[in-house]
Enzyme design. Structure first.
Site, PDB file in Angstrom:
ATOM      1  N   GLU A 103      29.241 -25.528  14.498  1.00  0.00           N
ATOM      2  CA  GLU A 103      27.780 -25.519  13.994  1.00  0.00           C
ATOM      3  C   GLU A 103      27.172 -24.337  13.735  1.00  0.00           C
ATOM      4  O   GLU A 103      27.544 -23.365  14.267  1.00  0.00           O
ATOM      5  CB  GLU A 103      27.245 -26.385  15.169  1.00  0.00           C
ATOM      6  CG  GLU A 103      27.007 -27.727  14.971  1.00  0.00           C
ATOM      7  CD  GLU A 103      25.900 -28.328  14.049  1.00  0.00           C
ATOM      8  OE1 GLU A 103      25.468 -27.629  13.336  1.00  0.00           O
ATOM      9  OE2 GLU A 103      25.480 -29.298  14.382  1.00  0.00           O
ATOM     10  N   ASP A 107      19.028 -26.025  17.768  1.00  0.00           N
ATOM     11  CA  ASP A 107      17.786 -26.079  17.942  1.00  0.00           C
ATOM     12  C   ASP A 107      17.334 -26.784  19.019  1.00  0.00           C
ATOM     13  O   ASP A 107      17.536 -26.508  20.188  1.00  0.00           O
ATOM     14  CB  ASP A 107      17.036 -26.220  16.548  1.00  0.00           C
ATOM     15  CG  ASP A 107      15.634 -25.878  16.714  1.00  0.00           C
ATOM     16  OD1 ASP A 107      14.965 -25.499  17.534  1.00  0.00           O
ATOM     17  OD2 ASP A 107      15.075 -26.104  15.440  1.00  0.00           O
ATOM     18  N   ASP A 163      19.322 -22.106   5.633  1.00  0.00           N
ATOM     19  CA  ASP A 163      18.424 -21.902   4.325  1.00  0.00           C
ATOM     20  C   ASP A 163      16.853 -22.193   4.665  1.00  0.00           C
ATOM     21  O   ASP A 163      16.653 -22.734   5.640  1.00  0.00           O
ATOM     22  CB  ASP A 163      19.056 -23.105   3.413  1.00  0.00           C
ATOM     23  CG  ASP A 163      18.077 -24.300   3.923  1.00  0.00           C
ATOM     24  OD1 ASP A 163      18.779 -24.696   4.748  1.00  0.00           O
ATOM     25  OD2 ASP A 163      17.829 -25.235   2.687  1.00  0.00           O
TER      26      ASP A 163
HETATM   27  P1  5GP Z   1      18.376 -29.734  15.949  1.00  0.00           P
HETATM   28  O1  5GP Z   1      18.770 -31.194  15.788  1.00  0.00           O
HETATM   29  O2  5GP Z   1      19.361 -28.896  16.982  1.00  0.00           O
HETATM   30  O3  5GP Z   1      16.959 -29.425  16.117  1.00  0.00           O
HETATM   31  O4  5GP Z   1      18.649 -29.051  14.489  1.00  0.00           O
HETATM   32  C1  5GP Z   1      19.736 -28.719  14.025  1.00  0.00           C
HETATM   33  C2  5GP Z   1      19.444 -28.515  12.653  1.00  0.00           C
HETATM   34  O5  5GP Z   1      18.436 -28.160  12.063  1.00  0.00           O
HETATM   35  C3  5GP Z   1      20.440 -27.482  12.269  1.00  0.00           C
HETATM   36  O6  5GP Z   1      21.843 -27.856  11.784  1.00  0.00           O
HETATM   37  C4  5GP Z   1      19.683 -26.835  10.948  1.00  0.00           C
HETATM   38  O7  5GP Z   1      20.161 -27.425   9.839  1.00  0.00           O
HETATM   39  C5  5GP Z   1      18.257 -26.994  11.282  1.00  0.00           C
HETATM   40  N1  5GP Z   1      17.876 -25.920  11.988  1.00  0.00           N
HETATM   41  C6  5GP Z   1      17.383 -25.924  13.118  1.00  0.00           C
HETATM   42  N2  5GP Z   1      16.714 -24.637  13.485  1.00  0.00           N
HETATM   43  C7  5GP Z   1      16.668 -23.990  12.237  1.00  0.00           C
HETATM   44  C8  5GP Z   1      16.703 -22.665  11.845  1.00  0.00           C
HETATM   45  O8  5GP Z   1      15.857 -21.559  12.667  1.00  0.00           O
HETATM   46  N3  5GP Z   1      16.991 -22.216  10.502  1.00  0.00           N
HETATM   47  C9  5GP Z   1      17.233 -23.232   9.638  1.00  0.00           C
HETATM   48  N4  5GP Z   1      17.351 -22.600   8.430  1.00  0.00           N
HETATM   49  N5  5GP Z   1      17.498 -24.430  10.190  1.00  0.00           N
HETATM   50  C10 5GP Z   1      17.546 -24.646  11.371  1.00  0.00           C
END
Ligand code: 5GP
Length: 181
Positions: A103, A107, A163
């Protein structure tokens, strides 16, 4: 692309190219040591994991297979909702395989938690997670990430696969953007 090219669009470089290269090599050595003599399959999550996948696989001192999934999470642009839809599934049957899910970033953990449940249901022999970046302060669901590249503060970052509106994926560092007012 180097940060100099888009210097006026970035706030701060958090992780430089040398640091990324060195940490990816350490992760590869750790994963190899833990999977000695095993047939390994890396599963990358498109599109963000494309850089870490390519560099991690090349840094591995053993043969690994690679496959990719593409998922989309409904919700706001900078926030994950945890509701995930598969856009492209694996071509490989992972039943009985030793799998490392690669991955870009964890986040809230919602996407990863969904992915892990999905992959577990396919009966792999083992399933571990390698994430280049983790934001411990943003975690909403605890997910077991065995291999973590860097823990960073709860800030939106771009570069090295990540991105903002499809830009900056080919930036060779991890950087923050100025906060939108
Ligand atoms: P989660 O489900 O853990 O909140 O988020 C996962 C997805 O959100 C990541 O695979 C990514 O695509 C996007 N994401 C989360 N944080 C960031 C960040 O700081 N920058 C970017 N570009 N994408 C993020």
């Amino acid at each position: 692309m180097t940060p100099e090219t888009v210097a006026d669009e970035l706030d701060e470089v958090l992780i430089g190219a040398d640091e990324l290269r060195q940490r990816v090599q350490e992760l590869a050595d750790e994963i190899a040591a833990d999977h000695d003599g095993k047939d390994l399959l890396f599963v990358g999550v498109l599109r963000g994991a494309v850089m870490i996948m390519a560099d991690l696989a090349r840094a591995m001192p053993m043969s690994v297979e690679m496959d990719f999934m593409a998922v989309t999470s409904y919700g706001y642009a900078r926030q994950s909702s945890g509701v995930v839809r598969i856009l492209k599934d694996l071509d490989t049957d992972i039943s009985g395989r030793h799998v490392v899910l690669v991955e870009d970033i964890v986040d809230s953990g919602l996407t990863l938690s969904w992915l892990l449940r999905n992959l577990e249901s396919r009966d792999p022999a083992s399933l571990e997670v390698c994430a280049l970046i983790r934001k411990p302060e943003a975690v909403k669901v605890e997910v077991p990430v065995k291999y973590v590249g860097f823990d960073i503060p709860n800030e939106f970052v771009v570069g090295y696969g990540l991105d903002y509106r499809q830009r900056y994926r080919n930036l060779n560092v991890i950087a923050t953007l100025p906060t939108a007012d």
